[in-house]
Design an enzyme around this catalytic site. Structure first.
Site, PDB file in Angstrom:
ATOM      1  CG  PHE A  61      -2.098  -0.820   1.199  1.00 33.21           C
ATOM      2  CD1 PHE A  61      -3.225  -0.446   0.472  1.00 33.21           C
ATOM      3  CD2 PHE A  61      -2.126  -2.027   1.883  1.00 33.21           C
ATOM      4  CE1 PHE A  61      -4.353  -1.250   0.435  1.00 33.21           C
ATOM      5  CE2 PHE A  61      -3.246  -2.832   1.858  1.00 33.21           C
ATOM      6  CZ  PHE A  61      -4.365  -2.449   1.131  1.00 33.21           C
ATOM      7  CG  ASP A  62       1.025   5.881  -1.717  1.00 34.16           C
ATOM      8  OD1 ASP A  62       2.116   6.196  -1.220  1.00 34.16           O
ATOM      9  OD2 ASP A  62       0.142   6.703  -2.034  1.00 34.16           O
ATOM     10  CE  LYS A  63       1.808   8.841   5.063  1.00 37.57           C
ATOM     11  NZ  LYS A  63       0.763   9.896   5.058  1.00 37.57           N
TER      12      LYS A  63
ATOM     13  CB  VAL B 112      -2.937  -0.591  -3.192  1.00 34.82           C
ATOM     14  CG1 VAL B 112      -4.275   0.153  -3.221  1.00 34.82           C
ATOM     15  CG2 VAL B 112      -3.165  -2.093  -3.246  1.00 34.82           C
TER      16      VAL B 112
END
Length: 652
Positions: free
Chosen positions: A339-341, A536
């Site tokens: 995941f990106d934040k 993502v």
């Protein structure tokens, strides 16, 4: 090519209807022989209409099979073309004198069904190349060059190293460079993914494609053309997209061997009936052709695209879009989700999270004064304060005086009272004692920006602003863990902020302060370790990693670049839909395997029946017309099996 395939399918399907109606199969199905229009002989009508279907509608299969044979290769196209041509040519021979039964309907149905399947597959396979175009559009077409103290607009490709360029409020920075004079805030979210603009002063670097927020400055170009950060991101996306391996097609592998099986069945059937039978050449030839035709892959050709089409439709209704079949198949094998934040697990914009008033002060008064002081500022933190005040229905008065202090905050006069809103340095600059330092440190440890608010030289309290974690992020991580999938956080944000988010959500591993090129490298490192990775993200900075991953997943509110690069798009901005998408992909993959199994079983049973294995003992022989019907039945079977795919339930 896709439109051409659709035209051929529609035309062939329309012509196939009368071919079937006036064929022996139609007679068997309806219990009566229908008279063709205009008094045409059934043989002639079938010959004319089927010739159009075969040589126009089926030409893509015939031409592709011919090219494959010239290369010495056997493909699904070879098998489809074999079935079409054998059934058609045999029927033509019967039409013009050879004893036997025509089955133009078999050739027409095989052509139409195959065109449908390949159109569906082609439509999903050909992804557009708009990702690179969207990236390139971030750069402005012109730059404002400074020569002899005057500004002039020049084409971007005319900018050279060392040129001095001017940037005004709202402009997009044209190329990479170093600020020489002036100051401003620049939105670098396209590079870092972070929503808060970065202060720029002389000596600071600026990046092409980023957007100036307020203030004006001039800078010296240090990188132009292919050397800019934006151009390098474009190059990485191109490289990742071009190097991505095509999805494996189980049907293609099966089709390759089924060509040999079908042709061998025909030859063996013909030779066997001539050698041991006493029914003549016509009977042997009819049985041989029936064996070849019934082996043709109506079901096999539709097994994959039908399941994929149904699965994609189920997902779309739940707000999950798969770009193509390869993305859906790849998603079924994912074991690691990265995941990106910002904008993915978080909302992507700062908002008020905590209000800490000093002794004797109230939360409402603290927020009202802070919002009023920041009412004329365009800084994202100021916007968050004003939005929070309006959400609480507080009256926000316009300040009578306002001054922005770059990098520190604002000074204003609200209702005759002097108000300061900013960091600790602002209070120190004006001589206000920075009380509540312990609370400020606690907020910073939780990855929040602590804003001091002072009124008339006294600290009134603290207001914490942060990028909120999406409410569904907890469910996203939990459901992935429940499926045994490893979860990782990959962000350009600070280590402290990333660690706080990971700790809150229970994420397994964190990589922070990562640039776009490093994100892609990190994804490749995981894949080299044998993991199948779903990346993502939502920003331009995620595009190389999205393209490099086994499957890229874009949050729907993300940039066009992220959406165009990703293979899966979540339309509802819901990270919990990642797990739902992976579940759906796994179900579709199982349906594909089931369809291929049923198609194979069909051939194992039907080919011997068509060849007449049971005819000597039981008198059972599958007539050519019923062989064509059996092909259609197998197609109905795999289609019905695909329709049994349960609907996808989007996460709340």
């Amino acid at each position: 090519m896709t439109k051409d395939m659709l035209r051929r399918f529609i035309g062939s399907a329309i012509l196939t209807v009368p071919i079937v109606l006036y064929s022996p199969l139609g007679t068997s199905l309806f219990g009566r022989e229908l008279a063709p229009p205009f008094g045409l002989p059934p043989k002639l009508l079938g010959f004319v209409l089927t010739s159009i279907v075969v040589w126009w509608g089926g030409w893509p299969f015939v031409s592709s099979a011919w090219r494959s044979l010239r290369r010495g290769d056997l493909t699904m196209m070879t098998l489809i073309a074999t079935g079409i041509l054998v059934s058609y040519l045999y029927s033509v021979a019967v039409t013009f004198g050879l004893p036997g039964e025509m089955f133009y309907d078999a050739a027409a149905m095989l052509t139409a069904f195959s065109l449908l399947g390949h159109w569906l597959e082609m439509r999903s396979r050909f992804a557009t190349g708009r990702a690179v175009e969207a990236l390139l559009n971030l750069a402005p077409p012109t730059a404002r060059r400074v020569r002899d103290g005057r500004e002039e607009d020049v084409p971007l490709d005319a900018v050279a190293l060392g040129d001095i360029l001017a940037v005004r409020p709202g402009d997009t920075v044209p190329v990479d460079g170093v600020v020489t004079e002036g100051s401003s805030y620049v939105d670098e979210s396209m590079l870092t993914g972070e929503p808060i603009p970065v202060a720029k002063r002389p000596g600071d670097e600026v990046v092409g494609g980023t957007r100036n927020q307020q203030g004006a400055f001039r800078f010296r170009a240090t990188k132009v053309g292919a050397d800019t950060a934006l151009a390098r991101i474009v190059a990485m996306v191109r490289e990742a997209q071009s190097s991505k391996a095509p999805a494996q097609r189980l049907a293609d592998v099966a089709g390759k061997y089924l060509v040999i099986v079908a042709l061998a069945a025909g030859v063996v059937t013909f030779a066997a009936w001539l050698a041991v039978g006493h029914h003549g050449v016509s009977f042997a030839l009819s049985a041989a052709v029936a064996a070849v035709v019934i082996a043709c892959p109506d079901a096999l050709a539709l097994a994959t695209p039908t399941a994929i089409t149904v699965g994609v439709g189920r997902a779309a209704r739940a707000g999950v879009l798969f770009r193509n079949a390869a993305a859906l198949e790849a998603a079924a094998r994912v074991d690691t989700v990265v995941f990106d934040k910002t904008g993915t697990l978080t909302e992507g914009r700062p908002s008020v999270t905590d209000i800490v008033p000093a002794a004797g002060a109230g939360e409402a008064e603290l927020l009202r004064l802070a919002a009023a002081a920041d009412a004329q500022s365009e800084h994202p933190l100021a916007t968050a304060l004003v939005a929070a005040a309006k959400q609480r229905a507080l009256v926000v008065d316009a300040p009578s005086q306002f001054e922005a202090v770059p990098g520190q905050g604002v000074k204003a006069v609200v209702g005759g009272r002097s108000v300061l809103v900013g960091n600790r340095a602002l209070l120190g600059r004006t001589g206000v004692p920075p009380d509540l330092d312990r609370e400020a440190e606690r907020l910073r440890a939780a990855a929040k920006t602590a804003l001091y608010v002072a009124v008339d030289d006294q600290t009134l309290g603290l207001i914490a602003v942060a990028d909120r974690i999406r409410p569904t992020a907890h469910a996203a991580v939990r459901t992935l863990h429940d499926r045994g999938i490893r979860v990782m956080l990959l962000t350009g944000d600070s280590r402290a902020t990333a660690a706080a988010v990971a700790r809150t959500l229970g994420i397994d591993e964190v990589r922070a302060e990562v640039l776009p090129s490093d994100k892609a490298a990190e994804v490749r490192r995981l894949e080299q370790q044998g993991h199948r990775v779903a990346m993502v993200g939502d920003g331009v900075n995620d595009a190389p990693a999205l393209a490099a991953a086994t499957v890229g997943v874009a949050i729907g509110a993300g940039t066009d670049v992220a959406i165009e690069t990703a293979g899966v798009i979540l339309m509802k901005d819901n990270p919990a839909d990642v797990s739902a998408a992976l579940v759906l992909a796994g179900r579709v993959r199982r349906k594909i395997k089931q369809n291929l199994f049923w198609a194979a079983i069909y051939n194992m049973i039907a080919i011997p029946l068509a060849a007449g294995v049971l005819y000597p003992a039981l008198g059972i022989l599958l007539k050519p017309a019923w062989a064509a019907l059996a092909m259609s039945a197998s197609t109905v079977t795999v289609t019905f099996n695909a329709l049994l795919l349960p609907p996808l339930k989007s996460a709340p």
